[in-house]
Design a protein around this motif. Sequence first.
Motif, short mmCIF file in Angstrom:
data_model
loop_
_atom_site.label_atom_id
_atom_site.label_comp_id
_atom_site.label_asym_id
_atom_site.label_seq_id
_atom_site.Cartn_x
_atom_site.Cartn_y
_atom_site.Cartn_z
N THR A 55 -84.56 6.83 -45.41
CA THR A 55 -83.17 7.30 -45.33
C THR A 55 -82.75 7.49 -43.88
N ASP A 56 -83.69 7.85 -43.02
CA ASP A 56 -83.31 8.01 -41.61
C ASP A 56 -82.95 6.67 -40.98
N ILE A 57 -83.69 5.63 -41.35
CA ILE A 57 -83.36 4.31 -40.80
C ILE A 57 -81.96 3.90 -41.29
N ILE B 33 -73.66 14.26 -34.27
CA ILE B 33 -74.66 15.33 -34.06
C ILE B 33 -75.25 15.70 -35.41
N ASP B 34 -76.55 15.48 -35.52
CA ASP B 34 -77.29 15.71 -36.76
C ASP B 34 -77.99 17.06 -36.58
N TYR B 35 -77.55 18.06 -37.33
CA TYR B 35 -78.16 19.39 -37.13
C TYR B 35 -78.15 20.24 -38.38
N ILE C 283 -77.28 12.28 -31.71
CA ILE C 283 -78.20 13.31 -31.21
C ILE C 283 -78.75 14.10 -32.40
N TYR C 284 -80.06 14.33 -32.37
CA TYR C 284 -80.72 15.10 -33.43
C TYR C 284 -81.21 16.41 -32.86
N TYR C 285 -80.83 17.51 -33.47
CA TYR C 285 -81.42 18.80 -33.11
C TYR C 285 -82.45 19.14 -34.18
N ARG D 230 -92.01 19.17 -33.69
CA ARG D 230 -93.08 18.53 -34.46
C ARG D 230 -92.67 17.16 -34.97
N GLN D 231 -91.38 16.86 -34.96
CA GLN D 231 -90.94 15.54 -35.45
C GLN D 231 -90.72 14.54 -34.30
N LYS D 232 -91.27 14.87 -33.13
CA LYS D 232 -91.05 14.02 -31.96
C LYS D 232 -91.55 12.58 -32.19
N ASN E 41 -74.68 17.16 -41.53
CA ASN E 41 -75.72 18.01 -42.07
C ASN E 41 -76.55 17.12 -42.99
N HIS E 42 -77.68 16.63 -42.46
CA HIS E 42 -78.49 15.64 -43.16
C HIS E 42 -79.43 16.37 -44.13
N ILE E 43 -78.84 16.93 -45.18
CA ILE E 43 -79.65 17.77 -46.06
C ILE E 43 -80.71 16.96 -46.81
N GLY E 44 -81.86 17.59 -46.99
CA GLY E 44 -82.99 16.91 -47.63
C GLY E 44 -82.89 17.01 -49.14
N ASP E 45 -82.34 15.97 -49.77
CA ASP E 45 -82.07 16.07 -51.20
C ASP E 45 -82.57 14.85 -51.98
N SER F 45 -79.42 20.67 -41.31
CA SER F 45 -80.17 19.79 -42.22
C SER F 45 -81.31 20.45 -43.00
N PRO F 46 -81.03 21.53 -43.73
CA PRO F 46 -82.09 22.15 -44.52
C PRO F 46 -82.40 21.33 -45.78
N ASN F 47 -83.48 21.68 -46.42
CA ASN F 47 -83.81 21.00 -47.68
C ASN F 47 -83.22 21.76 -48.85
N ILE F 48 -82.98 20.98 -49.89
CA ILE F 48 -82.34 21.52 -51.08
C ILE F 48 -83.30 22.42 -51.87
N LEU G 220 -88.71 7.02 -48.85
CA LEU G 220 -89.11 8.27 -48.19
C LEU G 220 -88.04 8.76 -47.21
N TYR G 221 -88.39 9.90 -46.65
CA TYR G 221 -87.59 10.52 -45.59
C TYR G 221 -87.29 9.48 -44.50
N SER G 222 -88.32 8.71 -44.13
CA SER G 222 -88.17 7.72 -43.07
C SER G 222 -87.14 6.64 -43.43
N TYR H 297 -92.30 11.18 -34.98
CA TYR H 297 -91.57 10.60 -36.10
C TYR H 297 -90.27 9.94 -35.61
N PHE H 298 -89.50 10.66 -34.81
CA PHE H 298 -88.23 10.08 -34.35
C PHE H 298 -88.46 8.90 -33.41
N ASN H 299 -89.47 9.01 -32.57
CA ASN H 299 -89.77 7.86 -31.71
C ASN H 299 -90.02 6.62 -32.56
N1 ARG Z 1 -84.60 18.18 -43.59
C1 ARG Z 1 -85.46 18.04 -42.45
C2 ARG Z 1 -86.40 19.20 -42.37
O1 ARG Z 1 -86.13 20.25 -42.94
C3 ARG Z 1 -84.70 17.93 -41.16
C4 ARG Z 1 -83.80 16.74 -41.07
C5 ARG Z 1 -83.43 16.38 -39.68
N2 ARG Z 1 -82.55 15.25 -39.60
C6 ARG Z 1 -82.91 13.98 -39.82
N3 ARG Z 1 -82.00 13.04 -39.76
N4 ARG Z 1 -84.15 13.65 -40.10
O2 ARG Z 1 -87.42 19.09 -41.69
#
Ligand code: ARG
Length: 582
Positions: free
Chosen positions: A321-323, A119-121, A339-341, A345-347, A159-163, A123-126, A317-319, A349-351
């Motif tokens: 690291t997600d792959i 469960i990926d949830y 599962i991603y919570y 707006r990232q619908k 916690n997939h933090i944006g770093d 996930s704030p940015n640094i 990029l963000y993409s 993107y995840f698709n």
């Molecule tokens: N850090 C991203 C944001 O603040 C959310 C990350 C969600 N998880 C992921 N694996 N992309 O928008």
Amino acid sequence: MNINSIISIKLKQILLNLNIKTNTNILLVKATKYIKFGHYQINGIISLANIIKMEPIILAKNIKRELELFYIIDKITITNSNFINIFLKISWLSYNLKKLINSSRLNVNIVQQSRNIVIDYSSPNIAKEMHVGHLRSTIIGDSMVRILKFLGHNIIKINHIGDWGIPFSILITYIEKININISNKLINNIKLLDKLYKRAKRYYDSNINFVNQVSFNLLKLQSGDIFYNRIWCKIVDVTIKNNQHVYNLLNVTLDDIDNIGESFYKNMLSDIVNDLQSKKIAIGKGYLSLVTINNDKINRSGNPVHLVIRKKDGTYLYSTTDIASIKYRYEILKANKIIYYVDSRQKNYFNNIFFIVRAANYVPKSVKLEHHILGMVLNKDNKPFKTREGNTIKLIDLLNESIRRVSIIIKNKYPEINNKKLIRISKILGIGAIKYFDLSKDRSSNYVFDWNKILNLRGNTIIYIQYAYIRINSILKKINIKKYRYYNYYEYYFNTNEEILLIIHILRLEETINNISKYGTPHLLCDYLYNLANLFSNFYENCHILQSNIKIRISRILLLVVTSLTIRTSLDLLGIDIVDMI
Ligand code: ARG
């Protein structure tokens, strides 16, 4: 126990005995709205009868005849419009109610097949303070962690933090520009860091030379430059410590070991892009790597949709690291499901990301990838929830404000309350109020943040549930429950509709939790709790307890105890604390 599935399984057998083998899913077992239609009903008789070319009434009668023999059933009626109404045996219901009391998990079964679920949830940015936009992901994700664990799954929280991306480089480049060193207080305090980032971002948006510098430095950071990595470590550390404080206050289970941020995958990125290029999934000149999403997807200007996974300057990029993270979660963590919570707006993107990892065969089809979209929190004017000045609202400020408001309400209601108790209770209910309100909304739609609704004594709020809970506890205290400590050895006797409705609702916990686990929708548990509290009030207002004879009294006490346990367990699953008494 799950009454719905017990009846459904029996129904399938009956259809088989009647030699009806296809389209049996058309028949649906459902709990009824009104007790005059029984406790459960079977819908869809006419549709099935049409398909198998049988008179609906004949089909209904055949089912009725067989179902009446089922030991849990008291009687069956068929309505004019061919619904089958099922009345369960009260003795069977009370037997099951009694079983709940001796089960630490209220008789909710563990799933037959336990899964490894990532469960990926949150996930704030640094380098930023968490804001109201992180609320939903954090608490909905966390309650799903609790619920799926309770059902017996093996959960891996991430916690997939944006770093690892541009924002970070903006900050470091700015720090270098204004020439402050690593021990400077601007870097060591999250509030100042947050301000510093905003300044840096404004500068970035208005200065093209700075933009180039930022990309250049990102490459340096991503290629392991020691100086940049030292600042990076520091900033990550300061942010994580601050976030942990918010998680603890929120009673969220995330901890340091769950932090697996974007940077974690840095060593996988170049191999992945090269691999995608060799598989002809990604194309590009020089370093630029694009993935063409698929032939039938086109953007507004009519061109195929692309996703960049490596820029011209060689940065990732963000993409990317997600792959990489999906590959890692499948290969190393052995995930059966991810599962991603994350907000809606990232619908797309995840698709797109899911499309790429499937095309590259990084995960087999059997592994499910699900983006559980989240709606936004809005102001009363339906715009994103912000301060009057238009700034984002810090999560910590919102939580403290809730605690403050609750403490005023409690103080007004109980002027005698001592300070220590006031502080403790306000904290529990202040946090609970925000969490419950958010969890009670369907996750995929937006909702309006309104203090009056959040702290309302009526309606589906934690205050209302808490009120019911305290009421039960004070009744139990008043009747001196210890005197009845043998209550679970008695034969029970229930005879009013209010009791039966409450019992059936209590026994629907497993059904509710199973639905939540399928769709990731904890608001169903809040609906469940709200109905439970209402049914309890009806019962309590209409059924005497102390004035009744011993048999009835004991039965009703049992019902109170089980109701209270059910409230407690459900709230635990939502990650919400309450108090026993005020
Ligand atoms: N850090 C991203 C944001 O603040 C959310 C990350 C969600 N998880 C992921 N694996 N992309 O928008």
